[in-house]
Motif scaffolding. Sequence first.
Motif, PDB file in Angstrom:
ATOM      1  N   LEU A 296       0.810  -1.219   0.000  1.00  0.00           N
ATOM      2  CA  LEU A 296       0.000   0.000   0.000  1.00  0.00           C
ATOM      3  C   LEU A 296       0.844   1.269   0.000  1.00  0.00           C
ATOM      4  N   LYS A 297       2.163   1.098   0.034  1.00  0.00           N
ATOM      5  CA  LYS A 297       3.114   2.220   0.023  1.00  0.00           C
ATOM      6  C   LYS A 297       2.909   3.144   1.226  1.00  0.00           C
ATOM      7  N   LEU A 298       2.691   2.544   2.381  1.00  0.00           N
ATOM      8  CA  LEU A 298       2.494   3.307   3.609  1.00  0.00           C
ATOM      9  C   LEU A 298       3.780   3.315   4.423  1.00  0.00           C
ATOM     10  N   PRO A 299       3.952   4.294   5.302  1.00  0.00           N
ATOM     11  CA  PRO A 299       5.112   4.273   6.197  1.00  0.00           C
ATOM     12  C   PRO A 299       4.994   3.078   7.145  1.00  0.00           C
ATOM     13  N   SER A 300       6.090   2.700   7.765  1.00  0.00           N
ATOM     14  CA  SER A 300       6.086   1.570   8.687  1.00  0.00           C
ATOM     15  C   SER A 300       4.931   1.695   9.678  1.00  0.00           C
ATOM     16  N   SER A 301       4.090   0.664   9.735  1.00  0.00           N
ATOM     17  CA  SER A 301       2.864   0.758  10.536  1.00  0.00           C
ATOM     18  C   SER A 301       2.569  -0.546  11.266  1.00  0.00           C
ATOM     19  N   ASN A 302       1.970  -0.410  12.435  1.00  0.00           N
ATOM     20  CA  ASN A 302       1.419  -1.568  13.132  1.00  0.00           C
ATOM     21  C   ASN A 302       0.095  -1.918  12.456  1.00  0.00           C
ATOM     22  N   VAL A 303      -0.064  -3.189  12.066  1.00  0.00           N
ATOM     23  CA  VAL A 303      -1.301  -3.631  11.416  1.00  0.00           C
ATOM     24  C   VAL A 303      -2.214  -4.248  12.468  1.00  0.00           C
ATOM     25  N   VAL A 304      -3.432  -3.729  12.556  1.00  0.00           N
ATOM     26  CA  VAL A 304      -4.416  -4.229  13.521  1.00  0.00           C
ATOM     27  C   VAL A 304      -5.654  -4.670  12.747  1.00  0.00           C
ATOM     28  N   PHE A 305      -6.025  -5.942  12.873  1.00  0.00           N
ATOM     29  CA  PHE A 305      -7.222  -6.451  12.201  1.00  0.00           C
ATOM     30  C   PHE A 305      -8.429  -6.270  13.113  1.00  0.00           C
ATOM     31  N   GLU A 306      -9.461  -5.646  12.552  1.00  0.00           N
ATOM     32  CA  GLU A 306     -10.666  -5.338  13.305  1.00  0.00           C
ATOM     33  C   GLU A 306     -11.788  -6.308  12.933  1.00  0.00           C
ATOM     34  N   GLU A 307     -12.871  -6.233  13.691  1.00  0.00           N
ATOM     35  CA  GLU A 307     -14.070  -6.991  13.360  1.00  0.00           C
ATOM     36  C   GLU A 307     -14.717  -6.368  12.116  1.00  0.00           C
ATOM     37  N   PRO A 308     -15.467  -7.160  11.338  1.00  0.00           N
ATOM     38  CA  PRO A 308     -16.178  -6.580  10.190  1.00  0.00           C
ATOM     39  C   PRO A 308     -17.070  -5.432  10.631  1.00  0.00           C
ATOM     40  N   LEU A 309     -17.254  -4.468   9.765  1.00  0.00           N
ATOM     41  CA  LEU A 309     -18.054  -3.293  10.105  1.00  0.00           C
ATOM     42  C   LEU A 309     -19.514  -3.665  10.335  1.00  0.00           C
ATOM     43  N   ALA A 310     -20.108  -3.063  11.328  1.00  0.00           N
ATOM     44  CA  ALA A 310     -21.520  -3.276  11.615  1.00  0.00           C
ATOM     45  C   ALA A 310     -22.146  -1.932  11.960  1.00  0.00           C
ATOM     46  N   ASN A 311     -23.138  -1.556  11.184  1.00  0.00           N
ATOM     47  CA  ASN A 311     -23.861  -0.295  11.422  1.00  0.00           C
ATOM     48  C   ASN A 311     -22.941   0.933  11.380  1.00  0.00           C
ATOM     49  N   LYS A 312     -21.910   0.856  10.564  1.00  0.00           N
ATOM     50  CA  LYS A 312     -21.019   2.005  10.404  1.00  0.00           C
ATOM     51  C   LYS A 312     -20.909   2.332   8.919  1.00  0.00           C
ATOM     52  N   SER A 313     -21.094   3.585   8.594  1.00  0.00           N
ATOM     53  CA  SER A 313     -21.078   3.997   7.196  1.00  0.00           C
ATOM     54  C   SER A 313     -19.731   4.578   6.814  1.00  0.00           C
ATOM     55  N   LEU A 314     -19.249   4.190   5.642  1.00  0.00           N
ATOM     56  CA  LEU A 314     -17.993   4.752   5.144  1.00  0.00           C
ATOM     57  C   LEU A 314     -18.195   6.167   4.619  1.00  0.00           C
ATOM     58  N   ASN A 315     -19.441   6.620   4.579  1.00  0.00           N
ATOM     59  CA  ASN A 315     -19.691   8.002   4.189  1.00  0.00           C
ATOM     60  C   ASN A 315     -19.252   8.954   5.288  1.00  0.00           C
ATOM     61  N   SER A 316     -19.144   8.444   6.514  1.00  0.00           N
ATOM     62  CA  SER A 316     -18.658   9.255   7.622  1.00  0.00           C
ATOM     63  C   SER A 316     -17.184   9.555   7.428  1.00  0.00           C
ATOM     64  N   LYS A 317     -16.796  10.775   7.730  1.00  0.00           N
ATOM     65  CA  LYS A 317     -15.400  11.159   7.583  1.00  0.00           C
ATOM     66  C   LYS A 317     -14.616  10.942   8.876  1.00  0.00           C
ATOM     67  N   GLN A 318     -15.260  10.370   9.884  1.00  0.00           N
ATOM     68  CA  GLN A 318     -14.598  10.125  11.156  1.00  0.00           C
ATOM     69  C   GLN A 318     -13.926   8.754  11.162  1.00  0.00           C
ATOM     70  N   ARG A 319     -13.048   8.558  12.116  1.00  0.00           N
ATOM     71  CA  ARG A 319     -12.378   7.267  12.267  1.00  0.00           C
ATOM     72  C   ARG A 319     -13.377   6.192  12.696  1.00  0.00           C
ATOM     73  N   LEU A 320     -13.096   4.983  12.270  1.00  0.00           N
ATOM     74  CA  LEU A 320     -13.954   3.859  12.617  1.00  0.00           C
ATOM     75  C   LEU A 320     -13.540   3.216  13.933  1.00  0.00           C
ATOM     76  N   THR A 321     -12.439   3.676  14.507  1.00  0.00           N
ATOM     77  CA  THR A 321     -11.967   3.163  15.788  1.00  0.00           C
ATOM     78  C   THR A 321     -11.691   4.339  16.729  1.00  0.00           C
ATOM     79  N   GLY A 322     -11.328   4.011  17.962  1.00  0.00           N
ATOM     80  CA  GLY A 322     -11.015   5.048  18.932  1.00  0.00           C
ATOM     81  C   GLY A 322      -9.552   5.432  18.961  1.00  0.00           C
ATOM     82  N   SER A 323      -8.753   4.969  18.007  1.00  0.00           N
ATOM     83  CA  SER A 323      -7.327   5.294  17.984  1.00  0.00           C
ATOM     84  C   SER A 323      -7.123   6.794  17.807  1.00  0.00           C
ATOM     85  N   THR A 324      -6.119   7.343  18.505  1.00  0.00           N
ATOM     86  CA  THR A 324      -5.832   8.780  18.418  1.00  0.00           C
ATOM     87  C   THR A 324      -4.444   9.066  17.849  1.00  0.00           C
TER      88      THR A 324
END
Length: 229
Positions: free
Chosen positions: A107-135
């Motif tokens: 994906l040509k990203l900088p060195s990153s920790n990869v975290v696998f999440e649960e499949p999305l439920a009741n969350k829209s990708l139209n939202s511009k907010q993060r899908l997790t609580g990571s800061t």
Amino acid sequence: MKKLITFGVAFLAATGSHAQQQVSTAEQVVSANAPVALEQCELRVFPTLEAGADTRTLVGSFGLIGALVDAAATEKQDATDGAYLKEALAPPQQVKALSSFDLVGALKLPSSNVVFEEPLANKSLNSKQRLTGSTVNCYFELVITKNQYMKAPLSGGSLSNSFVLRDFRAVKPRAGVHAGRVGKVYKGRGDTGLKVFPPETTYMTEEAEKELHGAFAANVREFAAKIKK
């Protein structure tokens, strides 16, 4: 003699105190010059539960009537293939396939920790907010939106996958609020031909599912290669 000894002890005590001050000062200099640990980037990956199948016949190429006849004729087979695809490429299999190669590098990203999440439920990708609580400031999300088995009379079977990569680096989250807004969004897909999947007999199941998982990984890399940043 006692005075001399007392003086000597006082001198050593003073010298030791001065040496300790020098060491303390040196430690402060080293501490001030020590490199500051950089915040590690994060890539959050969301597998999907969405799966379907679409079989086309030569009849389907004859306008709207042909398409309706085509859909009616293949409805049962599509339901069977779609159910099998959903099982054979369930989230655990997606995670395994995504872990089989350097996802961050692809994906040509900088060195990153990869975290696998649960499949999305009741969350829209139209939202511009993060899908997790990571800061963390350096933050990405890869969402697999659908797995689709396609079969056409001339080209045969293939696996199609849809993806969304969301880059949050451009906008930092507000202090104390997990609300960093997305900066850039990349949408795309990958398509890879299948020769064995779905298996015609139970003896071909292992080979067919291995081919399917390999096609899924190939589609992620195809999507990644098309991203222009």
